[in-house]
Design a protein around this motif. Structure first.
Motif, PDB file in Angstrom:
ATOM      1  N   ASN A  30       0.823  -1.214   0.000  1.00  0.00           N
ATOM      2  CA  ASN A  30       0.000   0.000   0.000  1.00  0.00           C
ATOM      3  C   ASN A  30       0.854   1.260   0.000  1.00  0.00           C
ATOM      4  O   ASN A  30       0.536   2.240  -0.681  1.00  0.00           O
ATOM      5  N   ASP A  31       1.940   1.229   0.762  1.00  0.00           N
ATOM      6  CA  ASP A  31       2.869   2.363   0.757  1.00  0.00           C
ATOM      7  C   ASP A  31       3.429   2.580  -0.643  1.00  0.00           C
ATOM      8  O   ASP A  31       3.531   3.717  -1.124  1.00  0.00           O
ATOM      9  N   ALA A  32       3.783   1.475  -1.305  1.00  0.00           N
ATOM     10  CA  ALA A  32       4.355   1.566  -2.641  1.00  0.00           C
ATOM     11  C   ALA A  32       3.349   2.132  -3.634  1.00  0.00           C
ATOM     12  O   ALA A  32       3.708   2.936  -4.506  1.00  0.00           O
ATOM     13  N   LEU A  33       2.084   1.735  -3.514  1.00  0.00           N
ATOM     14  CA  LEU A  33       1.048   2.279  -4.392  1.00  0.00           C
ATOM     15  C   LEU A  33       0.946   3.795  -4.243  1.00  0.00           C
ATOM     16  O   LEU A  33       0.884   4.529  -5.233  1.00  0.00           O
ATOM     17  N   VAL A  34       0.915   4.254  -3.011  1.00  0.00           N
ATOM     18  CA  VAL A  34       0.798   5.688  -2.744  1.00  0.00           C
ATOM     19  C   VAL A  34       2.032   6.425  -3.260  1.00  0.00           C
ATOM     20  O   VAL A  34       1.927   7.466  -3.925  1.00  0.00           O
ATOM     21  N   LEU A  35       3.214   5.887  -2.980  1.00  0.00           N
ATOM     22  CA  LEU A  35       4.443   6.520  -3.438  1.00  0.00           C
ATOM     23  C   LEU A  35       4.495   6.584  -4.967  1.00  0.00           C
ATOM     24  O   LEU A  35       4.954   7.568  -5.547  1.00  0.00           O
ATOM     25  N   GLY A  81      -9.008   7.328  -4.148  1.00  0.00           N
ATOM     26  CA  GLY A  81      -9.790   6.867  -5.291  1.00  0.00           C
ATOM     27  C   GLY A  81      -8.980   6.029  -6.257  1.00  0.00           C
ATOM     28  O   GLY A  81      -9.465   5.032  -6.796  1.00  0.00           O
ATOM     29  N   ARG A  82      -7.727   6.392  -6.465  1.00  0.00           N
ATOM     30  CA  ARG A  82      -6.913   5.696  -7.458  1.00  0.00           C
ATOM     31  C   ARG A  82      -6.290   4.419  -6.917  1.00  0.00           C
ATOM     32  O   ARG A  82      -5.958   3.514  -7.690  1.00  0.00           O
ATOM     33  N   THR A  83      -6.119   4.329  -5.604  1.00  0.00           N
ATOM     34  CA  THR A  83      -5.534   3.109  -5.022  1.00  0.00           C
ATOM     35  C   THR A  83      -6.589   2.113  -4.569  1.00  0.00           C
ATOM     36  O   THR A  83      -6.297   0.925  -4.403  1.00  0.00           O
ATOM     37  N   GLY A  84      -7.828   2.605  -4.330  1.00  0.00           N
ATOM     38  CA  GLY A  84      -8.852   1.738  -3.768  1.00  0.00           C
ATOM     39  C   GLY A  84      -8.778   1.624  -2.262  1.00  0.00           C
ATOM     40  O   GLY A  84      -9.543   0.876  -1.645  1.00  0.00           O
ATOM     41  N   LEU A  85      -7.866   2.370  -1.642  1.00  0.00           N
ATOM     42  CA  LEU A  85      -7.750   2.383  -0.189  1.00  0.00           C
ATOM     43  C   LEU A  85      -8.759   3.363   0.403  1.00  0.00           C
ATOM     44  O   LEU A  85      -9.242   4.265  -0.272  1.00  0.00           O
ATOM     45  N   THR A  86      -9.072   3.190   1.673  1.00  0.00           N
ATOM     46  CA  THR A  86      -9.967   4.127   2.334  1.00  0.00           C
ATOM     47  C   THR A  86      -9.225   5.435   2.599  1.00  0.00           C
ATOM     48  O   THR A  86      -7.993   5.452   2.717  1.00  0.00           O
ATOM     49  N   VAL A 123      10.347   0.157  -4.978  1.00  0.00           N
ATOM     50  CA  VAL A 123       9.895   1.176  -4.018  1.00  0.00           C
ATOM     51  C   VAL A 123       8.522   1.707  -4.385  1.00  0.00           C
ATOM     52  O   VAL A 123       7.675   1.939  -3.529  1.00  0.00           O
ATOM     53  N   PHE A 124       8.281   1.859  -5.699  1.00  0.00           N
ATOM     54  CA  PHE A 124       7.051   2.482  -6.170  1.00  0.00           C
ATOM     55  C   PHE A 124       6.009   1.476  -6.663  1.00  0.00           C
ATOM     56  O   PHE A 124       5.064   1.853  -7.341  1.00  0.00           O
ATOM     57  N   GLY A 125       6.189   0.237  -6.356  1.00  0.00           N
ATOM     58  CA  GLY A 125       5.179  -0.778  -6.682  1.00  0.00           C
ATOM     59  C   GLY A 125       5.070  -1.091  -8.148  1.00  0.00           C
ATOM     60  O   GLY A 125       4.035  -1.557  -8.609  1.00  0.00           O
ATOM     61  N   THR A 140       0.220   8.450   4.411  1.00  0.00           N
ATOM     62  CA  THR A 140       0.890   9.694   4.054  1.00  0.00           C
ATOM     63  C   THR A 140       1.483  10.381   5.285  1.00  0.00           C
ATOM     64  O   THR A 140       2.541  11.007   5.187  1.00  0.00           O
ATOM     65  N   ALA A 141       0.832  10.242   6.428  1.00  0.00           N
ATOM     66  CA  ALA A 141       1.401  10.805   7.662  1.00  0.00           C
ATOM     67  C   ALA A 141       2.733  10.134   7.982  1.00  0.00           C
ATOM     68  O   ALA A 141       3.715  10.791   8.368  1.00  0.00           O
ATOM     69  N   ARG A 142       2.767   8.823   7.822  1.00  0.00           N
ATOM     70  CA  ARG A 142       3.999   8.077   8.086  1.00  0.00           C
ATOM     71  C   ARG A 142       5.093   8.461   7.091  1.00  0.00           C
ATOM     72  O   ARG A 142       6.265   8.653   7.457  1.00  0.00           O
ATOM     73  N   LEU A 143       4.713   8.606   5.820  1.00  0.00           N
ATOM     74  CA  LEU A 143       5.692   8.971   4.804  1.00  0.00           C
ATOM     75  C   LEU A 143       6.224  10.387   5.020  1.00  0.00           C
ATOM     76  O   LEU A 143       7.393  10.659   4.743  1.00  0.00           O
TER      77      LEU A 143
END
Length: 351
Positions: free
Chosen positions: A10-15, A33-38, A346-348, A46-49
């Motif tokens: 999930n981190d990789a998807l966001v990155l 919306g683009r990842t399908g995550l809540t 790193v970026f999925g 994103t807070a962690r990143l």
């Protein structure tokens, strides 16, 4: 920061989406919306990143209604990967940031025929010199094929039998140490990554044709780099075009590689381009790729000649009305693609 420190898919998807957005940034709702995550999951990620220094704010987007949305962007300088191109007579090392920009370059002559005992220390020394400082995620290495991407072991490289069975990845990792992960792939596969990208989930298909000290191809099919079940796909140069032609270094006769490089040696670059086009036409007919990318030092000497000659043969051999574009790739595509072997994880991108 290192590869194990990144917390998963999930981190990789966001990155990956933040990387695509560039300096303009993207807001959390769009990421969701683009990842399908809540939205809650995206906010936590994103807070962690941001805490890790990988992401910062990029201003606000004025909405058509409701509250302004905070934009986030990637921090390219927060990490980097090294891209290493090992050729038969030279090498190149790039330091590439998270956005894919080249920050530093080294290189020099190399005698591949001297064998691993001579080559590995030379390459490792330059890689180690560039791997200083924080945020180095690993080194991606591109070498002449055939080789086994999964094991890191080279096959029978044309003209260099002494390399067969050499575990180049392990040899380099042994010198560089465990703190610098090493990934290995064929130079043509790396060229495809550096020239046209792959692993993004797209549907495009293309062939990257590399003309240097040898002739090979990197294949991207439906957005994914195609290595084959034994990671041997892309030995494009050893398709036979002329049954009673000159002997190739692989032992066969009339291979595209020997015909093309013999024409280059005679100074007949238009002829070499047409040989390349004939081989490319076979590939297009077989795989129905969207476009053909050309790279390598021989192409770089006369890019217009090779692009024009290859395109002419493709048009002559076309089986339908669709014209396959021929584009010349950047000169550093192989080394950039080698860095993407590391950054893709790193970026999925799944490369």
């Amino acid at each position: 920061m290192n590869l194990p420190g990144l917390r998963g898919h999930n981190d990789a998807l966001v990155l990956g989406l933040l990387r695509e957005a560039g300096e303009a940034g993207v807001d959390r709702l769009e990421l969701a919306g683009r990842t399908g995550l809540t939205p809650q999951a995206v906010s936590k990620i994103t807070a962690r990143l941001r805490e890790e220094g990988l992401v910062v704010g990029a201003g606000r987007r004025e909405p058509t209604g409701g509250k302004p949305r905070t934009l986030l962007r990637l921090v390219p300088e927060a990490g980097c990967a090294l891209g290493v191109q090992v050729d038969r007579d030279e090498f190149r090392v790039l330091r590439v940031d998270l956005a894919g920009r080249v920050a530093e370059e080294r290189g020099g002559p190399l005698d591949f025929g001297a064998g691993a005992a001579e080559v590995v220390p030379v390459v490792a020394r330059e890689v180690a010199a560039m791997a200083t400082g924080p945020g180095v995620l690993g080194a991606g290495v591109a070498a002449p094929g055939p080789l086994d991407h999964a094991t890191g072991v080279l096959g029978r490289v044309t003209g260099f039998p002494e390399w067969e069975g050499v575990d180049l990845r392990a040899d380099l990792a042994g010198v560089l140490g465990p703190e610098l992960p090493v990934v290995l792939d064929k130079d043509t596969n790396a060229g495809a990554l550096g020239a046209g990208g792959a692993g993004s989930g797209g549907t495009g298909s293309f062939a990257y044709l590399h003309v240097g000290t040898g002739l090979g191809a990197g294949l991207v099919l439906d957005g994914t780099l195609h290595r084959g079940p034994r990671t041997g796909a892309g030995e494009f140069g050893h398709q036979v075009l002329l049954l009673d032609g000159p002997e190739c270094g692989c032992g066969a006769r009339g291979c595209a590689e020997v015909l093309c490089l013999d024409a280059v040696a005679r100074g007949d670059l238009p002829g070499a381009a047409r040989v390349l086009g004939a081989a490319a036409a076979n590939l297009v007919a077989l795989l129905d790729v969207d476009r053909v990318l050309l790279g390598g030092r021989v192409v770089a000497r006369a890019p217009d000649v090779f692009a024009r000659g290859c395109a002419e043969v493709l048009r002559e051999r076309a089986l339908g009305a669709y014209e396959v574009p021929v584009v010349v790739a950047p000169g550093d595509a192989v080394a950039r693609g080698a860095a993407e072997l590391v950054l893709g994880r790193v970026f999925g991108a799944g490369v």
